[in-house]
Design a protein around this motif. Structure first.
Motif, mmCIF file in Angstrom:
data_model
loop_
_atom_site.group_PDB
_atom_site.id
_atom_site.type_symbol
_atom_site.label_atom_id
_atom_site.label_comp_id
_atom_site.label_asym_id
_atom_site.label_seq_id
_atom_site.Cartn_x
_atom_site.Cartn_y
_atom_site.Cartn_z
ATOM 1 N N GLY A 20 0.807 -1.216 0.000
ATOM 2 C CA GLY A 20 0.000 0.000 0.000
ATOM 3 C C GLY A 20 0.839 1.265 0.000
ATOM 4 O O GLY A 20 1.736 1.421 -0.836
ATOM 5 N N PRO A 21 0.615 2.188 0.977
ATOM 6 C CA PRO A 21 1.348 3.463 0.978
ATOM 7 C C PRO A 21 2.749 3.360 1.569
ATOM 8 O O PRO A 21 3.468 4.354 1.606
ATOM 9 N N TYR A 22 3.140 2.185 2.033
ATOM 10 C CA TYR A 22 4.408 2.036 2.720
ATOM 11 C C TYR A 22 5.494 1.484 1.804
ATOM 12 O O TYR A 22 5.224 0.771 0.837
ATOM 13 N N ASN A 23 6.727 1.815 2.153
ATOM 14 C CA ASN A 23 7.872 1.293 1.424
ATOM 15 C C ASN A 23 7.950 -0.213 1.630
ATOM 16 O O ASN A 23 7.863 -0.702 2.761
ATOM 17 N N ALA A 24 8.134 -0.958 0.557
ATOM 18 C CA ALA A 24 8.148 -2.421 0.624
ATOM 19 C C ALA A 24 9.266 -2.938 1.521
ATOM 20 O O ALA A 24 9.154 -4.030 2.094
ATOM 21 N N SER A 25 10.355 -2.165 1.663
ATOM 22 C CA SER A 25 11.483 -2.622 2.476
ATOM 23 C C SER A 25 11.139 -2.737 3.953
ATOM 24 O O SER A 25 11.809 -3.446 4.709
ATOM 25 N N ALA A 26 10.069 -2.040 4.393
ATOM 26 C CA ALA A 26 9.668 -2.102 5.801
ATOM 27 C C ALA A 26 9.101 -3.456 6.179
ATOM 28 O O ALA A 26 9.065 -3.818 7.361
ATOM 29 N N LYS A 70 11.194 3.192 6.101
ATOM 30 C CA LYS A 70 11.818 2.875 4.818
ATOM 31 C C LYS A 70 13.261 2.384 4.937
ATOM 32 O O LYS A 70 13.688 1.534 4.160
ATOM 33 N N THR A 71 14.017 2.906 5.883
ATOM 34 C CA THR A 71 15.420 2.514 6.007
ATOM 35 C C THR A 71 15.560 1.409 7.046
ATOM 36 O O THR A 71 15.076 1.545 8.169
ATOM 37 N N ILE A 72 16.229 0.320 6.664
ATOM 38 C CA ILE A 72 16.362 -0.844 7.531
ATOM 39 C C ILE A 72 17.807 -0.964 8.003
ATOM 40 O O ILE A 72 18.742 -0.929 7.206
ATOM 41 N N TYR A 73 17.965 -1.120 9.318
ATOM 42 C CA TYR A 73 19.282 -1.376 9.901
ATOM 43 C C TYR A 73 19.241 -2.739 10.575
ATOM 44 O O TYR A 73 18.371 -3.000 11.414
ATOM 45 N N HIS A 74 20.164 -3.605 10.195
ATOM 46 C CA HIS A 74 20.221 -4.937 10.802
ATOM 47 C C HIS A 74 21.346 -4.974 11.826
ATOM 48 O O HIS A 74 22.429 -4.442 11.587
ATOM 49 N N TYR A 75 21.082 -5.610 12.970
ATOM 50 C CA TYR A 75 22.071 -5.716 14.033
ATOM 51 C C TYR A 75 22.415 -7.174 14.275
ATOM 52 O O TYR A 75 21.531 -8.006 14.514
ATOM 53 N N SER A 76 23.700 -7.472 14.199
ATOM 54 C CA SER A 76 24.185 -8.817 14.496
ATOM 55 C C SER A 76 24.637 -8.839 15.941
ATOM 56 O O SER A 76 25.550 -8.094 16.336
#
Length: 324
Positions: free
Chosen positions: A254-260, A292-298
């Motif tokens: 929908g209105p959201y960025n697919a990456s979320a 929209k911006t994704i940060y991954h934490y190991s």
């Protein structure tokens, strides 16, 4: 920000290094490696930790000291089980604890007395199931979610129960989480029956509308914009708009960025003071910034097996806005 996980214990966020650091849990000079399911910061600034076979831990942040409450042969602590999945403090500051096969425990704030609620044969006086997954407060009542016995409505004055199961319209008796809405109603996630919107009327739980379809559903969270985040082990991140009754997913963003819509086995969510959404999953930890911006934490793991990742169950930010 604190995180609890599988195989690694407790972690604290180092803002300068933008990473998580392990906080060793030392009890009687021994390091605990068991899974942590729940971390809870109560209104008196107490920091509680619970998980598999560790009982209940009280963590002093200033001294970095852990006090353990655990059932034993004498059972002086009042705990009925050493495996705990959920902690809730009610409006009277009483502490409610859900256990695996040990029912519900209530620690009275004024007297420190422990009350236990377990399953039994007398209808209305006992829990429907001794494995409890979640809590919510509805006025002077506590809504209890069980793994197999549906919902139990506990009247804290009379200490009696009312039940809401598949016989009353609940889509599945395996309840995984409960979250309250701003109007006093609450939402219930079930393992195979989706998510249902309910409210309390007198001594009864009633459904407001039919269940939202979803599979293998875990945690629920309302964010600051009123969106309902649904965690799914199969569908990953799901967002429900209760106004339009639209469900947004990876394939229908929908209105959201697919990456979320992170396609992972999602367990729970947390919204921090900056409005960022933290996503806990069996594949680790992710932070969604501005949708929209994704940060991954190991996260570093103390586990010596072959698992390439650390499952994260909970995230918590303290009232002092300290990033753990």
């Amino acid at each position: 920000m604190c995180s609890s996980d599988l195989y690694g214990g407790l972690f604290r966020f180092n803002k300068d290094k933008d990473c998580f650091e392990n906080i060793p849990i030392i009890i009687d000079d021994k390091k605990i490696h068991d899974e942590i399911f729940s971390i809870y910061h109560d209104n008196d600034n107490n920091f509680w930790i619970a998980g598999v076979n560790i009982g209940l831990l009280l963590y002093d942040i200033k001294t970095n000291h852990f006090t353990q409450y655990k059932t034993d042969k004498t059972n002086q602590t009042g705990l009925s089980s050493n495996t705990i999945s959920c902690i809730l403090q009610d409006k009277n500051k009483n502490l409610w604890i859900s256990t695996h096969k040990g029912g519900v425990l209530r620690f009275d704030y004024g007297t420190s007395l422990v009350s236990q609620y377990i399953s039994g044969t007398k209808n209305g006086l006992f829990l429907s199931n001794n494995t409890v997954s979640s809590f919510a407060q509805a006025k002077d009542k506590i809504v209890v979610g069980t793994d197999g016995g549906g919902l139990n409505l506990l009247d804290t004055n009379s200490r009696t129960f009312s039940y809401f199961t598949i016989n009353n319209g609940l889509p599945d008796n395996a309840v995984t989480d409960i979250t309250t809405d701003n109007d006093g109603s609450f939402w219930v996630s079930t393992w195979n029956g989706g998510v249902m919107h309910c409210k309390v009327e007198g001594n009864t739980i009633v459904d407001i509308h039919n269940a939202i379809p979803s599979e293998s559903t875990k945690g629920l969270l309302f964010d600051s914009k009123g969106r309902l985040w649904i965690a799914s082990l199969k569908s990953g991140v799901m967002i429900y708009d209760k106004t339009t009754k639209a469900m947004y997913t990876k394939s229908h963003n929908g209105p959201y960025n697919a990456s979320a819509f992170i396609p992972k086995q999602v367990i729970s969510y947390y919204e921090d003071h900056n409005g960022d959404m933290w996503v806990c999953s069996y594949q680790g930890l992710d932070r969604i910034s501005n949708m929209k911006t994704i940060y991954h934490y190991s996260l570093p793991t103390l586990y010596s097996g072959n698992s390439p990742c650390v499952a994260v169950f909970k995230i918590l930010q303290t009232k002092a806005n300290r990033i753990w």
